[in-house]
Design an enzyme around this catalytic site. Structure first.
Site, PDB file in Angstrom:
ATOM      1  N   SER A   1       0.806  -1.227   0.000  1.00 33.48           N
ATOM      2  CA  SER A   1       0.000   0.000   0.000  1.00 33.48           C
ATOM      3  C   SER A   1       0.832   1.266   0.000  1.00 33.48           C
ATOM      4  CB  SER A   1      -0.934   0.025   1.211  1.00 33.48           C
ATOM      5  OG  SER A   1      -1.984  -0.893   1.036  1.00 33.48           O
TER       6      SER A   1
ATOM      7  N   LYS B   1       0.540   3.463  -2.915  1.00 30.90           N
ATOM      8  CA  LYS B   1      -0.615   4.324  -3.162  1.00 30.90           C
ATOM      9  C   LYS B   1      -0.258   5.818  -3.221  1.00 30.90           C
ATOM     10  CE  LYS B   1      -4.256   1.206  -1.471  1.00 30.90           C
ATOM     11  NZ  LYS B   1      -3.561  -0.058  -1.209  1.00 30.90           N
TER      12      LYS B   1
ATOM     13  N   TYR C   1      -2.647  -2.629 -10.838  1.00 27.67           N
ATOM     14  CA  TYR C   1      -2.689  -2.311  -9.410  1.00 27.67           C
ATOM     15  C   TYR C   1      -1.846  -3.306  -8.603  1.00 27.67           C
ATOM     16  CZ  TYR C   1      -4.547  -2.089  -4.656  1.00 27.67           C
ATOM     17  OH  TYR C   1      -4.667  -2.029  -3.291  1.00 27.67           O
TER      18      TYR C   1
ATOM     19  N   TYR D   1      -4.576   3.302   7.437  1.00 30.53           N
ATOM     20  CA  TYR D   1      -5.767   2.466   7.535  1.00 30.53           C
ATOM     21  C   TYR D   1      -6.737   3.036   8.589  1.00 30.53           C
ATOM     22  CZ  TYR D   1      -2.687  -0.722   4.996  1.00 30.53           C
ATOM     23  OH  TYR D   1      -1.825  -1.279   4.091  1.00 30.53           O
TER      24      TYR D   1
ATOM     25  N   VAL E   1       1.178  -3.668   4.068  1.00 28.01           N
ATOM     26  CA  VAL E   1       0.944  -4.925   4.755  1.00 28.01           C
ATOM     27  C   VAL E   1       2.220  -5.765   4.874  1.00 28.01           C
ATOM     28  CG1 VAL E   1       0.338  -6.353   2.783  1.00 28.01           C
ATOM     29  CG2 VAL E   1      -0.861  -6.677   4.946  1.00 28.01           C
TER      30      VAL E   1
END
Lengths: 342, 342, 342, 342
Positions: free
Chosen positions: B82, B85, B214, B266, B284
């Site tokens: 992540s 992102k 992605y 998160y 993660v």
């Protein structure tokens, strides 16, 4: 003494805004630019608010070293309304400490579509900047802090705290607004009863007294000028730049500004944090308190509100301010070549 | 040239952290303190992640003027997951501009209890830091930016962007992770189809290709050292402090940091913003990119995760860091007497 | 006259339950079976309810042609609580008509996970079987029906309506329960204020009076025997089988039974409709009114409640009843070979 | 034999609708009344549906003793779409039993405002009448029932079941519709992946095959006439009134009708249960299956749909039907003087 302090700084050319004259010229330009904006609607749920002239528009600036600038309707009193929320939150943090306070109220945005009546997953209001959370803050002030005070003393205590944040400039109380709002408060009573059912209040809370206290805090009255000093006190880590008094603890200021940053502008908070990137709090009377940490406090006041309940001219001012100056939290100080570093 | 630059600065004693030696000593103390923490669980939804030793723990620091410090497992490759992102979001902002991008994805926290599958009230994903939003960002990169590129060229384009952010330090690709995650992606496919039904994608998007793209971005691989340079590039307004290349536009950096601040950790994002007050993004794989704007970038890496999916040691490190130094956004620079100003 | 009516029917062997003796034997068997069930907890939010002996257990049956059977504690008074909801709903339908009533309250289940505080998408309470809807029904009775009545007359009016439904068997009022419930009603006051904010009430409603009226309806007192007659009146299209008085209009009965079917058993309503397939309404005092349309009314009373707030023995009784007899709405009358057709 | 049966009944004057001629005259009157209704829009998400003439309008009646009446376009084939849901649900109940089936799917309405993508609090789809639940039913048929069958056999097995419910009248398959719907099924794929993530499927389910099977069930084709026999089979406790074959078990029929009653008409289900009070199921092709338990089955077909996705003429027909006859579940059989008892 304050004068000597200013003079001494001036001599040493060490002001946080070195060229204050030019900075004020820019502020004035933005002021006039916003003055011509005609949108928005004055709050009308009580007659005392509905009567305000939509043309009122004032801007007051106070730097952390006490330089002042103002333009427009900066001495007309208005009620602080929701702008009381960060102030009472700061007070309760000072008196009870972060840990105690946040046993009763969360510290996070609630999410834009989240029905205000719903508590967070810990059965607490999401944060002290929404009504539910501010009502809890009032109950903490009543029940856990200064238990020896009676109702009158507690009211005075809060009023004096607001005054001290404003360097003893004008803080009053509008009893007609208080009485009207208490009458027009179905949502807040619903919140109060719902939270009592969910055991959100400290034991021994008296709901009626808490609600009255909450409405009284909202009905405190101040001016654009005075509120810019409050904002500057927050910008200055809790030390009032005009009185040089330490009013709010540095830790409390950090928490207050954090939640103003993420939750201060109602349902527009997320977009405001993205676009403007500065802690702010607005109220339904059209006031808006903006903090440029370590630099200055600004108060904006103009009654017409947008669909979110924020002052139309206030929002426009903030937007133009960060377009002109590198005040956005995440503006780069070195390479933002398009923006001024005042 | 970089050396000359450093030496020149060193001569003039103008580093952003003047006493870097003492600062590193403090960082090292926090490192060892966190090293003994045993909590958390290594992600296990794919075997490639499950195999990581829970004892891995690395900290790398890179200041905006290029001073470096690292300790622990700072050269072991891990996938960015992540943490891709904010990087792809920065890339798409650079290529398409804020207005175009935010026609497709929002810019606000979604609220902690908000089911991830639900779009915001404009039928857009809430922000680019959640999976739905990042998938949209990938579709924009595929469909609207560099339409002339084929799949391979577009992959290279992103990988090179990541490399440039890292001053050409190690950025690789872990194909086994890519293949595994593509298999274990029910939630992401559900998001993809749900968004396609709601017409969230630009026309001509190919859902399979978007999803593959992605997962490829998530499977990019880097090291703690390299990622600290990426973080420093963000801290430095988009100019890589080691290569001195302008990689990301200053405006894009501002938007990226704003959303890392409010949405990067998160469901812990709100509390992180309150407690730490710095933009960060976790993944993660146990990586975490932390930005102290205008000062430094930090990368933390340790596989065991807490219940929110953030690295246990990474969170602890951040917490101890802001307790020691005045890095919290709303620490007062002048009066925070308890904290060090490094 | 009623006796002559019964005798006449008996002579002609035309009772709806031809072999009533055997039917009662089956009911008695189920009664004893349920009697040994020990689960559940007596409601304890007010002391008047908490004091009820958990061993109380009564079953009363009244057929549409007036045959009666009872066993257990069928003459001990208990407050109707939520079982007042279908009765006041029937009254308001009789007096204002379906169209007028359903301008203010919906007619659908709210969905099990739906927070009770939230109104439906028309900003109305979901249905008259939940507290919000029943409070609205009370406001309609106060404001739109019989405007000439004062508070006392209106209370008497409702009490007499309940009495007539019960063929003039015992209907009383428990003032201690009323006073206690008014004190312990945070949720209901929250609902009241929230609905007033959302303009759910007819104009001229006085919230305090409405809430008092609502609590008074809940504090009406009756016995198992009397309530079985009420249920039989509903089973019989609104004509009381013992007094032969037309009390509720046939159309109102249809609406009342429809909503008891889908919404009468709190959050267990959906499962109850599936498993038992009969209209029923339960109350927190442990009472339960069950209607077998065109056949009979049954009242069950036993204070211990399950997690949904329904009487444990009451639920068990219903379940065993439909396993034995073809009373489930969707039992086939011809081919259900396993079940008795009494 | 069926003829002899009919003749025998006719001789004895024991039909469930004694004066069928007059009843049909009333049905015809309602038919013509609805025919003139012009509202609604034909489903257009796939071209095969969009091409249907909005003027199509057919009504077929079949009583539990096999009397038939039809008027309008009753032999034009249309795809069953969602009307397959109660049929496959009945099949899976027959084959696996209620307990097994409801380990995987709930039995309650989801609440009108409840986003369809969200599962109930047990992480199961709310009921088998919504897409998520019907997809689960298909997975149960594939994985747990008749494991020895291959894909083709399983398809035939379902098709034959539909045929037997229809007394061997026309049941076909529209492959063009199947192929189109598979292409236009973002929502359903989102549901499928989301449920797989939440472990809603039995182990060994193959998502692609399940989805294909689901679309095949929806693409089964029948006529108004044939579907009225299916409805009559349900009305008759699972025994087909024309073939006299026991097709569905009585217990399964009870469950099917219970859920058609509460959940069969999409988001209009609650209002339909209130107003019409009969179990029904509609499909996006404009078909509607209505069951008067123990009396008759009715099929209505007309492509234009209202905002809920139900046939405009179908809804109107039902409404006029229950206004004329005492078919509403909670109509009183004795005292409903305004309504006919056919």
């Amino acid at each position: 003494t304050s004068n000597i302090h200013l003079i001494s700084r001036a001599m040493r050319q060490r002001f946080v805004i070195p060229d204050f004259t030019n900075f004020c010229r820019d502020i004035e330009a933005i002021y006039w630019h916003c003055k011509s904006s005609a949108g928005g609607k004055v709050a009308s749920y009580i007659p005392q608010l509905a009567r305000y002239d939509p043309n009122f528009w004032g801007v007051s600036v106070c730097t952390v070293d006490g330089q002042r600038y103002c333009i427009g309707d900066v001495t007309v009193p208005f009620t602080v309304q929701s702008i009381s929320k960060p102030l009472t939150y700061g007070l309760v943090l000072d008196e009870l400490g972060e840990d105690m306070v946040h046993q009763y109220v969360g510290q996070e945005p609630s999410g834009r579509m989240f029905n205000e009546l719903v508590l967070d997953h810990n059965k607490k209001p999401h944060n002290p900047m929404i009504n539910a959370g501010a009502i809890i803050v009032c109950s903490l002030l009543q029940t856990l802090a200064h238990k020896e005070m009676n109702l009158a003393e507690r009211f005075d205590h809060v009023k004096q705290y607001f005054s001290r944040l404003a360097g003893d400039e004008y803080v009053g109380f509008n009893n007609a607004v208080f009485l009207s709002e208490r009458e027009a408060a179905d949502r807040n009573y619903a919140l109060g009863f719902y939270m009592r059912e969910n055991k959100c209040f400290p034991t021994k809370s008296n709901l009626r007294e808490v609600m009255d206290f909450y409405f009284q805090c909202c009905a405190m009255e101040t001016t654009c000028d005075a509120m810019s000093v409050m904002a500057a006190t927050l910008a200055n880590g809790g030390i009032c730049p005009t009185s040089e008094e330490k009013v709010m603890s540095t830790d409390s200021v950090r928490d207050v500004l954090s939640l103003m940053h993420s939750c201060g502008m109602y349902d527009y908070s997320g977009q405001f944090a993205f676009n403007v990137g500065l802690p702010a709090k607005s109220g339904v009377s059209g006031g808006m308190m903006l903090v440029v940490p370590n630099v200055m406090g600004i108060c904006l006041w103009s009654p017409p509100l947008d669909m979110y309940g924020n002052s139309v001219r206030g929002i426009q001012f903030c937007s133009e301010l960060v377009n002109m100056f590198n005040f956005h939290r995440y503006d780069n100080l070195k390479y933002s070549t398009d923006k001024k570093d005042p």
